[in-house]
Design an enzyme around this catalytic site. Structure first.
Site, PDB file in Angstrom:
ATOM      1  N   ASP A  29       5.301  -6.306  -7.727  1.00 45.80           N
ATOM      2  CA  ASP A  29       5.636  -5.707  -9.012  1.00 45.80           C
ATOM      3  C   ASP A  29       7.012  -5.046  -8.938  1.00 45.80           C
ATOM      4  O   ASP A  29       7.557  -4.838  -7.856  1.00 45.80           O
ATOM      5  CB  ASP A  29       4.566  -4.717  -9.480  1.00 45.80           C
ATOM      6  CG  ASP A  29       3.969  -3.930  -8.341  1.00 45.80           C
ATOM      7  OD1 ASP A  29       2.762  -3.678  -8.355  1.00 45.80           O
ATOM      8  OD2 ASP A  29       4.740  -3.572  -7.420  1.00 45.80           O
ATOM      9  N   ASP A  36       8.925  -1.791 -10.069  1.00 49.07           N
ATOM     10  CA  ASP A  36       8.815  -0.435 -10.619  1.00 49.07           C
ATOM     11  C   ASP A  36      10.209   0.125 -10.879  1.00 49.07           C
ATOM     12  O   ASP A  36      11.144  -0.098 -10.110  1.00 49.07           O
ATOM     13  CB  ASP A  36       8.078   0.484  -9.635  1.00 49.07           C
ATOM     14  CG  ASP A  36       6.643   0.025  -9.407  1.00 49.07           C
ATOM     15  OD1 ASP A  36       6.089  -0.630 -10.308  1.00 49.07           O
ATOM     16  OD2 ASP A  36       6.093   0.326  -8.336  1.00 49.07           O
ATOM     17  N   ASP A  47       7.306   7.466   1.213  1.00 50.25           N
ATOM     18  CA  ASP A  47       6.643   7.391   2.517  1.00 50.25           C
ATOM     19  C   ASP A  47       7.522   6.825   3.627  1.00 50.25           C
ATOM     20  O   ASP A  47       7.711   7.446   4.669  1.00 50.25           O
ATOM     21  CB  ASP A  47       5.324   6.596   2.402  1.00 50.25           C
ATOM     22  CG  ASP A  47       5.503   5.194   1.797  1.00 50.25           C
ATOM     23  OD1 ASP A  47       6.620   4.865   1.349  1.00 50.25           O
ATOM     24  OD2 ASP A  47       4.524   4.427   1.785  1.00 50.25           O
TER      25      ASP A  47
HETATM   26  N1  CTP Z   1       4.805   5.491  -2.323  1.00 46.65           N
HETATM   27  C1  CTP Z   1       4.938   6.553  -1.435  1.00 46.65           C
HETATM   28  N2  CTP Z   1       3.828   7.097  -0.852  1.00 46.65           N
HETATM   29  C2  CTP Z   1       2.604   6.610  -1.130  1.00 46.65           C
HETATM   30  C3  CTP Z   1       2.454   5.545  -2.031  1.00 46.65           C
HETATM   31  C4  CTP Z   1       3.581   4.992  -2.610  1.00 46.65           C
HETATM   32  O1  CTP Z   1       6.049   6.980  -1.169  1.00 46.65           O
HETATM   33  N3  CTP Z   1       1.534   7.170  -0.551  1.00 46.65           N
HETATM   34  C5  CTP Z   1       6.024   4.949  -2.941  1.00 46.65           C
HETATM   35  C6  CTP Z   1       6.791   3.989  -2.035  1.00 46.65           C
HETATM   36  O2  CTP Z   1       8.158   4.128  -2.336  1.00 46.65           O
HETATM   37  C7  CTP Z   1       6.268   2.642  -2.443  1.00 46.65           C
HETATM   38  C8  CTP Z   1       6.077   2.817  -3.936  1.00 46.65           C
HETATM   39  O3  CTP Z   1       5.665   4.195  -4.089  1.00 46.65           O
HETATM   40  O4  CTP Z   1       7.189   1.606  -2.170  1.00 46.65           O
HETATM   41  C9  CTP Z   1       5.042   1.914  -4.556  1.00 46.65           C
HETATM   42  O5  CTP Z   1       3.804   2.073  -3.884  1.00 46.65           O
HETATM   43  P1  CTP Z   1       2.749   0.895  -3.705  1.00 46.65           P
HETATM   44  O6  CTP Z   1       2.711   0.088  -4.941  1.00 46.65           O
HETATM   45  O7  CTP Z   1       1.496   1.511  -3.205  1.00 46.65           O
HETATM   46  O8  CTP Z   1       3.291   0.051  -2.481  1.00 46.65           O
HETATM   47  P2  CTP Z   1       4.520  -0.898  -2.358  1.00 46.65           P
HETATM   48  O9  CTP Z   1       5.429  -0.309  -1.346  1.00 46.65           O
HETATM   49  O10 CTP Z   1       5.106  -1.247  -3.679  1.00 46.65           O
HETATM   50  O11 CTP Z   1       3.894  -2.165  -1.691  1.00 46.65           O
HETATM   51  P3  CTP Z   1       3.066  -3.304  -2.424  1.00 46.65           P
HETATM   52  O12 CTP Z   1       2.970  -2.958  -3.860  1.00 46.65           O
HETATM   53  O13 CTP Z   1       3.868  -4.536  -2.127  1.00 46.65           O
HETATM   54  O14 CTP Z   1       1.741  -3.265  -1.734  1.00 46.65           O
END
Ligand code: CTP
Length: 432
Positions: free
Chosen positions: A58, A60, A132
């Site tokens: 996705d 964002d 993170d």
């Molecule tokens: N994020 C974070 N800490 C978390 C969850 C999310 O910092 N506990 C931030 C990260 O920058 C992450 C973004 O929010 O890249 C989006 O989170 P998520 O959709 O859960 O993961 P993605 O990194 O986008 O990985 P994917 O969607 O490909 O699984």
């Protein structure tokens, strides 16, 4: 005084991200925000994946516009979330782009229980440092098409390293689930884990138990269905995270658990074919090494009252193994049936020997499918007919739990577990 370092700005000529690979809806959102006088950045996993030449799940967007201002720009949108409000912009074909206002901190890093509403929004630098991992903390902007890097994420992408942003101990103490995210991204991308991050993961793995069970469960299923479950298994075994999530693993030897990556490798293979296995099957695969060793599963009785008693003991022991994952009773019953039926199906040397009575049992197709999965993991042929009652075929994402509401259990299935007399043992075979 600004406490954050200056970012590294990587010009278009020095990074591989092209607008052609960015979702059109996401581009539209960014341009409209810019035309409305706001900043707009592609953030998180989208930038990471584009940088690596992968297709993002996705896209964002983050902006300095507040949720109310975002809503005014997009009629086809709605606000979700309570503490941190997020705007979802809808496009044709059920396509959604999520837009969030830059944040000052992660909810898990806050000292106060309740953050004043005017204190949640932040600068670009703050938003980078609340994230993170360094590889998840990059911004791509559409004014000059640069990548903005506050945390060394570009270097880590180039070197193939997963590293927590900031002090790893502090970040994991604040939110222990970050250790599961470290392992997830390392497994998925084939990256190594920075030594300081790895040490912190080992030091704080027990703190996972401070997190809500349902969060641990959801994170684990995300890992199991993400397409890299096999590599994930190696890392959760090596880090001891699995010993925490499933306590029985703590007493297993390397030899006992050696084939877990192969068992979950079958899950990855099916995932590539868009077959997502139901929760109980995934959990049964994870629990198999434990059941083999601690319950002596492969030498378990396969018929009569003894088989029934074994199945009952297994069911009781499962409670302790799944106590940190908030697994429903119904799913535990289904895991019990899968595991307890395995020695039975294995006991026949050829398919021709399976008694008709056994084939007629309501649980037989599942028991057989599970047997085939295990056989494949042990070097057997690829499991062909996978017949679980709720196999879910999804698109490439495939992370949704296949079961949105509990299914009603058929009478036949309940008897198969609960009533040995009517069924002649849990496997439906009479003694002797
Ligand atoms: N994020 C974070 N800490 C978390 C969850 C999310 O910092 N506990 C931030 C990260 O920058 C992450 C973004 O929010 O890249 C989006 O989170 P998520 O959709 O859960 O993961 P993605 O990194 O986008 O990985 P994917 O969607 O490909 O699984």
């Amino acid at each position: 005084m600004n406490e954050f370092p200056e970012p590294e700005i990587i010009p278009r000529a020095f990074h591989p991200i092209s607008r052609e690979n960015i979702d059109r809806g996401a581009l539209k959102v960014m341009y409209r925000l810019r035309d409305g006088g706001f900043s707009a950045y592609l953030v998180g996993g989208g930038v990471r994946d584009l940088y690596l030449g992968r297709t993002p799940k996705d896209f964002d967007i983050s902006t300095d516009a507040r949720p109310g201002e975002i809503r005014k720009l997009f009629r086809n949108s709605r606000t979700i979330g309570r503490r941190f409000r997020l705007v979802q912009v809808f496009f044709r074909g059920n396509h959604i782009v999520e837009v969030s206002t830059l944040r000052s901190a992660s909810e898990y890093d806050l000292d106060d229980e309740v953050l004043p509403a005017n204190n949640t929004f932040g600068t670009l630098a703050e938003d980078a440092f609340r994230r993170d991992l360094t590889i998840n903390a990059l911004f791509y902007e559409i004014e000059n098409f640069t990548v903005i890097d506050y945390t060394g994420g570009v270097r880590d992408l180039r070197d193939g390293v997963v590293r927590l942003v900031g002090d790893p101990d502090r970040r994991l103490i604040r939110d222990p689930v970050r250790s599961m995210r470290v392992v997830r991204h390392a497994a998925r991308l084939g990256f190594s884990i920075d030594p300081a991050t790895w040490e912190a993961v080992l030091a704080h793995r027990d703190k996972l138990l401070l997190c809500p069970d349902s969060r641990l469960r959801d994170e684990m299923f995300k890992d199991l269905r993400g397409g890299s479950a096999s590599e994930w298994a190696r890392l959760v075994l090596r880090s001891g995270i699995l010993d925490v999530l499933v306590p029985g693993y703590a007493v297993l030897s390397d030899a006992d658990t050696r084939d877990l990556p192969d068992l979950l490798g079958v899950v990855d293979r099916l995932r590539k074919k868009d077959v997502t296995l139901p929760d109980h099957v995934l959990l049964a695969l994870i629990l198999l090494p434990w059941a083999r060793r601690s319950m002596d599963l492969y030498r378990a009785p396969v018929r009569g009252q003894e088989a029934f008693l074994f199945s009952r003991n297994l069911r009781a022991a499962l409670d302790a193994q799944l106590c940190h994952l908030n697994i429903s009773r119904a799913i535990k019953e289904e895991i019990t049936v899968l595991l307890a039926s395995l020695p039975m199906v294995r006991s026949f040397s050829s398919e021709k020997d399976w008694p008709r009575k056994l084939r007629r049992k309501s649980y037989f197709p599942e028991a057989l499918s599970f047997f085939h999965l295990v056989e494949e993991a042990c070097g057997g042929p690829p499991a062909r007919e996978i017949s679980f009652r709720s196999p879910v075929r999804t698109g490439a994402g495939g992370e949704r739990s296949p079961r949105s509401r509990p299914r009603r259990r058929s009478r036949g299935r309940r008897r198969a577990v609960d009533s040995p007399r009517k069924q002649g043992g849990i496997f439906g075979l009479k003694e002797g």
